[in-house]
Write an enzyme that holds these catalytic residues in place. Structure first.
Site, PDB file in Angstrom:
ATOM      1  N   LYS A 183      25.067 -33.830  39.517  1.00 53.37           N
ATOM      2  CA  LYS A 183      23.572 -33.612  38.021  1.00 53.37           C
ATOM      3  C   LYS A 183      22.645 -35.273  38.549  1.00 53.37           C
ATOM      4  CE  LYS A 183      25.212 -29.917  36.248  1.00 53.37           C
ATOM      5  NZ  LYS A 183      24.707 -29.014  34.699  1.00 53.37           N
ATOM      6  N   TYR A 228      20.417 -21.288  39.272  1.00 53.55           N
ATOM      7  CA  TYR A 228      20.312 -20.933  37.033  1.00 53.55           C
ATOM      8  C   TYR A 228      20.188 -19.407  36.855  1.00 53.55           C
ATOM      9  CZ  TYR A 228      22.739 -25.462  36.575  1.00 53.55           C
ATOM     10  OH  TYR A 228      23.639 -26.412  36.358  1.00 53.55           O
ATOM     11  N   ASN A 242      25.436 -33.623  31.552  1.00 58.07           N
ATOM     12  CA  ASN A 242      26.376 -33.387  31.338  1.00 58.07           C
ATOM     13  C   ASN A 242      27.080 -33.448  32.893  1.00 58.07           C
ATOM     14  OD1 ASN A 242      26.049 -31.406  32.749  1.00 58.07           O
ATOM     15  ND2 ASN A 242      27.263 -29.802  31.510  1.00 58.07           N
ATOM     16  N   HIS A 273      28.132 -29.863  37.967  1.00 58.75           N
ATOM     17  CA  HIS A 273      28.026 -28.400  37.857  1.00 58.75           C
ATOM     18  C   HIS A 273      29.229 -27.428  38.793  1.00 58.75           C
ATOM     19  CE1 HIS A 273      27.162 -24.118  37.990  1.00 58.75           C
ATOM     20  NE2 HIS A 273      27.433 -24.613  39.816  1.00 58.75           N
ATOM     21  N   GLU A 329      26.568 -19.679  45.513  1.00 59.69           N
ATOM     22  CA  GLU A 329      26.018 -21.286  45.511  1.00 59.69           C
ATOM     23  C   GLU A 329      26.302 -21.663  46.589  1.00 59.69           C
ATOM     24  OE1 GLU A 329      26.733 -20.893  40.858  1.00 59.69           O
ATOM     25  OE2 GLU A 329      27.912 -22.358  41.641  1.00 59.69           O
TER      26      GLU A 329
HETATM   27  P1  IDP Z   1      28.786 -24.882  32.730  1.00 60.46           P
HETATM   28  O1  IDP Z   1      27.671 -25.767  33.558  1.00 60.46           O
HETATM   29  O2  IDP Z   1      30.044 -25.475  31.973  1.00 60.46           O
HETATM   30  O3  IDP Z   1      28.937 -23.750  33.271  1.00 60.46           O
HETATM   31  P2  IDP Z   1      26.806 -23.443  31.611  1.00 60.46           P
HETATM   32  O4  IDP Z   1      26.734 -22.321  30.305  1.00 60.46           O
HETATM   33  O5  IDP Z   1      26.585 -22.097  32.905  1.00 60.46           O
HETATM   34  O6  IDP Z   1      27.904 -24.201  32.040  1.00 60.46           O
HETATM   35  O7  IDP Z   1      25.611 -23.867  31.978  1.00 60.46           O
HETATM   36  C1  IDP Z   1      24.976 -24.858  32.671  1.00 60.46           C
HETATM   37  C2  IDP Z   1      23.759 -25.412  32.193  1.00 60.46           C
HETATM   38  O8  IDP Z   1      22.908 -25.243  31.616  1.00 60.46           O
HETATM   39  C3  IDP Z   1      25.118 -26.685  31.996  1.00 60.46           C
HETATM   40  O9  IDP Z   1      25.947 -27.408  32.689  1.00 60.46           O
HETATM   41  C4  IDP Z   1      24.308 -27.291  31.108  1.00 60.46           C
HETATM   42  O10 IDP Z   1      23.383 -28.615  31.414  1.00 60.46           O
HETATM   43  C5  IDP Z   1      22.611 -26.451  30.684  1.00 60.46           C
HETATM   44  N1  IDP Z   1      23.387 -26.045  29.048  1.00 60.46           N
HETATM   45  C6  IDP Z   1      23.787 -25.349  28.973  1.00 60.46           C
HETATM   46  N2  IDP Z   1      24.171 -25.063  27.212  1.00 60.46           N
HETATM   47  C7  IDP Z   1      22.688 -25.654  27.323  1.00 60.46           C
HETATM   48  C8  IDP Z   1      22.495 -25.449  25.783  1.00 60.46           C
HETATM   49  O11 IDP Z   1      22.767 -25.383  24.847  1.00 60.46           O
HETATM   50  N3  IDP Z   1      20.906 -27.148  25.775  1.00 60.46           N
HETATM   51  C9  IDP Z   1      20.510 -27.573  26.911  1.00 60.46           C
HETATM   52  N4  IDP Z   1      21.106 -27.392  28.120  1.00 60.46           N
HETATM   53  C10 IDP Z   1      22.088 -26.419  27.999  1.00 60.46           C
HETATM   54 MG    MG Z   2      28.305 -22.356  34.880  1.00 60.49          MG
END
Ligand code: IDP
Ligand code: MG
Length: 139
Positions: free
Chosen positions: A11, A51, A114, A117, A128
């Site tokens: 990312k 997304y 984080n 992805h 994807e």
């Molecule tokens: P994942 O990446 O572990 O699959 P997802 O729930 O699919 O997690 O969420 C996609 C992305 O959205 C996450 O990797 C993170 O960068 C972002 N995200 C998820 N929850 C939050 C939040 O509560 N606040 C801000 N960003 C979030």
């Molecule tokens: Mg996800």
């Protein structure tokens, strides 16, 4: 076990910090084959299409702003049970909840930032991979 492909992104937070090499080294050490890889910058609309499942979530605007804020590295990774294996290698979504030794625990700075992805299921991996790569790039 059989060979499977998953979709991964390094990312914008990781690319801007210059830690792509560290993440690629972890991918290699974990035993993935990199089938395809490219560096690119998404528009906000392109990030929104990627997304789309999160469109109704409160963080959608923040997420698509972030994912279009700088260059990413998009990859297709191959291994036995690659989808689960890459999720395990990354760790939990929130770096604070991720296990020590995982990429997100060791390198992530917040739930949004984080660093990586990974697809969460075979259907999402297929969508994807097709969103980012053409068939000829995947031979
Ligand atoms: P994942 O990446 O572990 O699959 P997802 O729930 O699919 O997690 O969420 C996609 C992305 O959205 C996450 O990797 C993170 O960068 C972002 N995200 C998820 N929850 C939050 C939040 O509560 N606040 C801000 N960003 C979030
Ligand atoms: Mg996800």
């Amino acid at each position: 076990m059989s060979l499977e492909r998953t979709f991964a992104i390094i990312k914008p937070d990781a690319v801007s910090r210059g830690i792509q090499g560290e993440i690629l080294a972890r991918i290699q050490k974990a035993g993935f084959t990199i089938v395809a890889i490219k560096s690119m910058r998404l528009t906000k609309e392109e990030a929104g299409g990627f997304y789309a499942v999160h469109k109704a979530r409160p963080f959608f605007g923040e997420l698509t702003d972030f994912m279009s804020s700088g260059k990413i590295i998009a990859m297709v990774l191959e291994a036995d049970a690659a989808i689960l294996k890459w999720r395990d290698t990354m760790g939990a979504t929130d770096p604070k909840k991720a296990a020590p030794g995982t990429i997100r625990h060791d390198l992530g700075t917040s739930i949004g930032n984080n660093v990586t992805h990974g697809s969460d299921a075979p259907e999402t991996a297929a969508f994807e991979i097709g969103y980012f790569f053409a068939g000829l790039e995947l031979i």
